[in-house]
Each structure stands twice: as C-alpha cells, then as structure tokens.
Design an enzyme around this catalytic site. Sequence first.
Site, PDB file in Angstrom:
ATOM      1  N   GLY A 234       0.515  -1.037  -0.708  1.00 22.20           N
ATOM      2  CA  GLY A 234       0.666   0.210   0.090  1.00 22.20           C
ATOM      3  C   GLY A 234       0.956   1.292   0.050  1.00 22.20           C
ATOM      4  O   GLY A 234       2.110   1.506  -0.366  1.00 22.20           O
ATOM      5  N   SER A 235       0.291   2.083   0.176  1.00 22.19           N
ATOM      6  CA  SER A 235       1.296   3.850   0.865  1.00 22.19           C
ATOM      7  C   SER A 235       1.853   3.542   1.721  1.00 22.19           C
ATOM      8  O   SER A 235       1.767   2.290   2.881  1.00 22.19           O
ATOM      9  CB  SER A 235       0.113   4.503   0.638  1.00 22.19           C
ATOM     10  OG  SER A 235      -0.647   4.659   2.158  1.00 22.19           O
ATOM     11  N   GLU A 254       5.323  -3.173   0.755  1.00 15.81           N
ATOM     12  CA  GLU A 254       6.141  -3.148  -0.562  1.00 15.81           C
ATOM     13  C   GLU A 254       5.335  -1.808  -0.911  1.00 15.81           C
ATOM     14  O   GLU A 254       3.902  -2.221  -0.623  1.00 15.81           O
ATOM     15  CB  GLU A 254       5.593  -4.755  -1.601  1.00 15.81           C
ATOM     16  CG  GLU A 254       5.496  -4.306  -2.674  1.00 15.81           C
ATOM     17  CD  GLU A 254       5.000  -3.107  -3.860  1.00 15.81           C
ATOM     18  OE1 GLU A 254       5.265  -1.821  -3.656  1.00 15.81           O
ATOM     19  OE2 GLU A 254       3.583  -3.845  -3.699  1.00 15.81           O
ATOM     20  N   LEU A 255       5.504  -1.149  -1.164  1.00 11.61           N
ATOM     21  CA  LEU A 255       5.980   0.342  -1.223  1.00 11.61           C
ATOM     22  C   LEU A 255       5.191   1.411  -2.308  1.00 11.61           C
ATOM     23  O   LEU A 255       5.184   0.897  -3.242  1.00 11.61           O
ATOM     24  CB  LEU A 255       5.545   1.319  -0.150  1.00 11.61           C
ATOM     25  CG  LEU A 255       5.518   0.599   1.428  1.00 11.61           C
ATOM     26  CD1 LEU A 255       6.603   1.402   2.661  1.00 11.61           C
ATOM     27  CD2 LEU A 255       4.232   0.459   1.942  1.00 11.61           C
ATOM     28  N   CYS A 288       2.237   0.440  -8.708  1.00 16.95           N
ATOM     29  CA  CYS A 288       3.387   0.711  -7.688  1.00 16.95           C
ATOM     30  C   CYS A 288       4.605   1.008  -8.813  1.00 16.95           C
ATOM     31  O   CYS A 288       5.317   2.220  -8.418  1.00 16.95           O
ATOM     32  CB  CYS A 288       3.821   0.486  -6.826  1.00 16.95           C
ATOM     33  SG  CYS A 288       2.764   0.204  -5.495  1.00 16.95           S
ATOM     34  N   GLU A 383       4.156  10.477  -5.979  1.00 16.25           N
ATOM     35  CA  GLU A 383       3.717   8.704  -6.818  1.00 16.25           C
ATOM     36  C   GLU A 383       2.298   9.713  -6.689  1.00 16.25           C
ATOM     37  O   GLU A 383       1.476   9.877  -6.295  1.00 16.25           O
ATOM     38  CB  GLU A 383       3.534   7.836  -5.503  1.00 16.25           C
ATOM     39  CG  GLU A 383       2.859   6.478  -6.205  1.00 16.25           C
ATOM     40  CD  GLU A 383       3.087   5.597  -5.562  1.00 16.25           C
ATOM     41  OE1 GLU A 383       2.986   4.213  -6.012  1.00 16.25           O
ATOM     42  OE2 GLU A 383       2.115   5.138  -4.337  1.00 16.25           O
TER      43      GLU A 383
END
Length: 480
Positions: A234-235, A254-255, A288, A383
Amino acid sequence: MATETIEATDHKLLVAGEWIETGEWSEVQSPYDGTLIGRVPTGDTGLVEKAVDAAVEAFKAGDFPQHERAAVLDRAADLVAEREDDLTATIAAEAGKPLKTARVEAQRCVSTLTFSAVEARKLTGEMVPMEAGAAGVGKFGVMLRLPYGVVGAISPFNFPLNLVAHKLGPSIAAGNATVLKPAGQTPISSIKLAEILLDAGLPGGWLNVVCGSGAEVGNAIVENDAIGAITFTGSPPVGWGIRSKAPRKKVNLELGSTAPLIVHEDGDWETAADKAKLHAFSHEGQSCISVQRILVHQKVAERFTDRFVKNVEQLVTGDPMDENTDVGPLISRKDRDRVKEWVDEAAKTGEILTGGELVDEDRCLAPTVIREPSRDSRVWCDEIFGPVATVHSFGSFDEAIELANDSRFGLQAGVFTRDLGLALEAGNRLEFGGVLVNEVPTFRADQMPYGGVKESGNTREGPAYAVRELTEERLVTLQA
C-alpha cells in the site's frame, strides 16, 4: 458497448472455517458509474480476535504438512484458471480495471499459486559447515526454516486478486495460518479467492478473511500479539506507520514509487515509446511501478516524445467492462480530483502534450503526458498513482542516473541502452530494488524477486522470496 456484467450479490466473511455475516454491511460500487457490485459484511476488533484465535488453533494443530499445502495450492491454481471469466469480470467491476488488463491479472494469479506450490514442496533449511572452524569439529549443524505461526496480510485495491495471491500463496506454502484484510474498495475478488482455496481443500482456520476499516480491522491485526508477521502492500505513510506500531514483529512492506524509465541515445527508443504507452497507463497508472518519469537523451528526445504522444492518443478511455477500453476510471472521485489537481499544478511549469482533461462525462481522466514539469512539482516528487507520465531530457548518462535517483523512492527502474557497460553501470548505480535493462520498470514476472529500497519498502516478494520473508531461521547443532 459493455461485454460483461456482474450481478450484485451479498458476500460473507471467512472466520474459523465458517462463512459468516456480521449484521453490518459495506457496499462495493463501480468506480466508473457507481453501480452496486455487491455488499460485504463489516468486521470489527472482536471479529479479528476470533479470526486470530482460529488461526492460532489451526497452526497449533500442526496437521497440514508440506505436501498437502502444495496440493491445495496446485488445485487452487487450477480452479482460478477454470473461473477466469468470473474473476476477470469481478476485478474489472470493483477495481475499474479494463477487462483486457483484468484478464491478465487472473492469469497471473494462476502462476503465483503454482509457484507457491513449488515453494511448499522445496521448503527447507541449509547445512552449516560446523567443521570449517576448530570449535565445530565433531558437530553437525543445520539451519531450519520455520513458520511464524500466524501472518496478518493487508492488501491493496489495485491488484485485488493477484497481490492477494502473492500474500496468501507464500504464507500457506511456508506453513503459516493467515488473517487477511482486503482493501475496502475491492474485497470481492479476495473473498472469491478464499472460496477457491477452501474448495481446493484448505483446512478450516488456516485462512480467515475480515473486511473493515484500516483504523479498526487493520490496526487490530497489526497490534494482535499472536500474529508473528505482517505483510502489507500500500502507501508509504500507512506502511511505515504499521512498521512503527509493531517494532517487535516481522513487518514486510511493499510500497510506492515514482518509477523512472531512462532512454539513452543508443537505446531502442521506438520500443521504449511503445512499451511506455501501455505501462504508464495500464490500470490508469494505479501501480507502484507504473512508468512515471521518462528520462530521454536529448538526441532522441523529440522523436521519442512524438512517437510516445501519438501512441498515447490512440488509447481508448471509458467503461472498464468494454473489451475495447484501455484506460478506465481512477478508483474514486477523490483520487480523480487529486490527480487532476496535480496535473493542473504541473501545467504551470511544464507543457501538457496530450490529455489533462476529464472525459467520458467526467468519469475518467484522459491519459496525460507532461513535458519538463519542475522538479519540485508533485508529479515529479510524489507517486502520482494516476494516468500521467512526465518526459524530461538529459545530456549525459551520469545526469540520467542523477535524475532517476532524485527520489525518496526506489522500487524499480528501467533503462534502454545497447551498451553493456552502461547497463552494468546502471545496475550498480541506480538506487532501486530492481533495475530492468531494455525493459520498462513496470515489468514483473510473478516468480522474480520484487521489492524496493528507501521509502519503497523493506522486503522481496515473489513466492520463493516471500517464503523466506515469512519464515524464521533456527539453528540446530548435534554433537557426534
């Protein structure tokens, strides 16, 4: 014309091997037109505790050996393939992902579960060369890999099937019971995957699915002491917040990223422009590793940009349930408005070459290309997570490396060059978890190691690597 439909249905949560309702419901609506896709029960802290207790009990029973875990995952992969059409339509409906892209996700889920089954069969530790030192003479040493027991999994909206498989498959392969909180916007795909796993023979309690808010259900998972490891996609603010709340747990993150693509003067810029067309705008840029910052050598920048813009203008934007659609809606109107605000801001310092406006009765943001926005604009620094790509020129490979590294993120980067020396230099100097040569940064094969550095995360996914992250090592020595 739409080619698929999903009938609105009430779904249930999975706790202790039973499908349950809670009396409270959350509606899942189409990001495109607000159509009701279905309803899911809303869980709370108490339900999380019940789910964790069931997972602990299942794990302690210890009756789910490796070969059975592998067989369940293999059968689940077959069932996903059999139900591909339904899963494709579900992903497209609740995530707003175009059917052609949703279909690829369903197919990738088969691979993810298959690779997880392989890891379940080959999971082992390693020998320790005790006699390599005088103190170890006469001793036999082995490093075991053991499951944490219960894993808490929190998944994002953008890949509601395959990223859930990337959490559940390795967790099951490693021998962990799992408590899953799906994304609130896209829980139905996760529930259908849970149904598949149970149909494949997963014993009760080994998987529990609780929907609800991050503030209540998510925090209850993170803070429960019986959960030994957390896996989150996620963020960055949410991910690192989880890490700070659980300093004694294994927390796999995992960003996000601002994925750069470097196109050097000697690279195949035509192929780069063609691939960027797809991978800057697939699922509306809500990935991502969606191509965001395109860095092109000044000698080929004009030709690359012209080809790229013409490619982008060929994309079809609209109803995700239409087989012809390439780009659908953002996940919410709030996100649509945020991305539009960023684009308008960037237009003050850069040039919008195509897109930038709302289309299809304001349901979608047109695929947008911006040339040379300032390096303090949000489309450069943050992002975007929207259908926007920026194009910047550079004069030397050193400058390209510097521009790519000018980010607090570091997930994946792509480099197009025919010079092997420059390719190796990029691999050494680019501060990213993955450097893909003659490929866009959006490429991912489900068996490869995938993860980032800096604010982009602290782990590697891909079943072989995720299994390592979801097991802990224990040394055992024997005296001869």
